[in-house]
Design a protein around this motif. Structure first.
Motif, short mmCIF file in Angstrom:
data_model
loop_
_atom_site.label_atom_id
_atom_site.label_comp_id
_atom_site.label_asym_id
_atom_site.label_seq_id
_atom_site.Cartn_x
_atom_site.Cartn_y
_atom_site.Cartn_z
N LEU A 53 -1.21 0.11 3.62
CA LEU A 53 -2.42 0.85 3.43
C LEU A 53 -3.76 -0.07 2.50
O LEU A 53 -3.17 -0.74 1.52
CB LEU A 53 -2.20 1.91 2.63
N THR A 54 -4.75 -0.14 2.90
CA THR A 54 -5.75 -0.56 2.17
C THR A 54 -6.00 0.19 0.95
O THR A 54 -5.49 1.32 0.71
CB THR A 54 -7.11 -0.69 2.90
N ILE A 104 -5.44 4.11 0.06
CA ILE A 104 -4.98 4.93 -0.93
C ILE A 104 -6.00 5.88 -1.71
O ILE A 104 -5.38 6.79 -1.87
CB ILE A 104 -4.12 3.76 -1.88
N CYS A 105 -6.93 5.22 -2.02
CA CYS A 105 -8.00 6.08 -2.82
C CYS A 105 -8.32 7.24 -2.28
O CYS A 105 -8.43 8.48 -2.70
CB CYS A 105 -9.15 5.11 -3.22
N GLY A 151 0.68 -1.57 -0.01
CA GLY A 151 -0.05 0.08 0.03
C GLY A 151 0.75 1.42 0.09
O GLY A 151 0.52 2.38 -0.79
N HIS A 152 1.86 1.34 0.74
CA HIS A 152 2.80 2.52 0.81
C HIS A 152 3.47 2.85 -0.39
O HIS A 152 3.31 3.95 -0.85
CB HIS A 152 3.70 2.35 1.98
N GLU A 188 2.62 5.92 -2.95
CA GLU A 188 3.77 7.02 -3.43
C GLU A 188 4.02 7.06 -5.04
O GLU A 188 3.88 8.14 -5.44
CB GLU A 188 5.06 6.27 -3.08
N LEU A 189 3.61 5.90 -5.44
CA LEU A 189 3.53 5.83 -7.04
C LEU A 189 2.44 6.70 -7.68
O LEU A 189 2.70 7.61 -8.52
CB LEU A 189 3.89 4.50 -7.55
#
Ligand code: CA
Length: 233
Positions: A64-65, A69-70, A33-34, A38-39
Motif C-alpha cells: 500500500l502507498t 495507508i493514511c 504498506g500492509h 495493520e500496526l
C-alpha cells in the motif's frame, strides 16, 4: 513519544529507529504498506490500544502507498498525526497528501534535526504529552506552551516568532542549528524564503535575552547558523 515508522528502505528505517530511540522515543518499524496499516490501526504490535503519538509514513511502499495507508487510517477514524516522507520533490503532490489526511510532509534527504523538530511540533499540535515542555539554558527559562520567557526572575516579552526561533535553539543545546533548519521548523511555508531572515530574529532575541543581562547565549556558528550555549552564556 510512541512512533511508528513505515519505511521500506531498511537502512533508512534502521537509522530512524536508532536516532529516534536515542532521543528517548519508543519506536516500531514496518517495512511494507500492509504491515504498516495493520500496526497503525492496532496502535502497536503488542496491541493494548495505547496507540502511537505520531506515524512516520514513507510515500512509496510495497503493498500500500503512504497515501492509501493514511486515507484508510482516517476512514477508520484514526486521528494519529501523520508525517509523510517522500523520495524527491515532484514525486509527492502536497495537495494530494493533505487530502489523504497527512498532517505534514518532508522531502528526502532530510536532516534528522528537522525531522525531530517536526515530530515534536506534530505531537504538540495533537496535544500529546511533551516532556520537554519547559526549556532551560542556565537561568534562561522558556515555556513554549505558556508563551513565557524569563531570565532569572526577570520576565522577557517575546513575539511568537522570536519565541519559536528561541525554542528551536534551546531544544538542541550545544548543537549548531542551521538557519535553513530553523526556517523549516518555524515558518509555515519556508519555501522560497531567504534563510537569512532568521538573522533578524536572532538579532532581536539577543537584544532581549542577552544584552540587558551581559550574556552571550546565542553564539554564531560561521557558515552554519547558531548554537545555544548550554550554560546560558
Ligand atoms: Ca519507499
Amino acid at each position: 513519544m510512541r512512533i511508528l515508522v513505515v519505511e521500506d528502505e531498511v537502512g533508512l528505517a534502521e537509522s530512524l529507529r536508532r536516532g529516534l530511540s536515542a532521543d528517548g522515543h519508543w519506536v516500531e518499524v514496518a517495512h511494507d504498506g500492509h504491515r504498516g496499516l495493520e500496526l497503525a490501526l492496532a496502535g502497536g504490535a503488542t496491541g493494548g490500544g495505547a496507540g502511537y503519538d505520531v506515524v512516520l509514513l514513507d510515500l512509496m511502499l510495497p503493498g500500500l502507498t503512504g497515501y492509501e495507508i493514511c486515507t484508510r487510517m482516517r476512514a477508520q477514524g484514526d486521528p494519529t498525526p501523520v508525517l509523510m516522507l517522500t523520495a524527491k520533490d515532484g514525486e509527492y503532490d502536497e495537495a494530494e497528501g493533505l487530502d489523504s489526511g497527512a498532517d505534514d510532509y518532508l522531502t528526502k534527504p532530510f536532516s534528522f534535526v528537522v525531522l525531530a523538530a517536526r515530530l515534536r511540533a506534530l505531537a504538540r499540535r495533537a496535544g500529546a504529552p511533551d516532556r520537554g515542555a519547559t526549556l532551560q539554558a542556565g537561568d534562561l527559562v522558556l515555556d513554549p506552551q505558556g508563551r513565557r520567557c524569563r531570565r532569572g526572575a526577570q520576565e522577557i516579552e517575546l513575539t511568537a516568532r522570536e519565541l519559536a526561533v528561541l525554542a528551536c535553539l534551546m531544544e538542541q543545546p550545544g548543537r549548531a542549528v542551521a538557519k535553513q533548519d530553523i526556517l523549516d521548523v518555524v515558518w509555515d511555508t519556508p519555501h522560497g524564503i531567504d534563510p537569512n531572515i532568521v538573522e533578524v530574529y536572532v538579532s532581536s532575541l539577543r537584544k532581549k535575552i542577552d544584552a540587558p543581562f551581559g550574556r552571550r547565549s546565542i553564539l554564531t556558528v560561521h557558515g552554519t547558523g547558531y548554537r545555544m550555549a548550554p550554560d546560558g552564556g
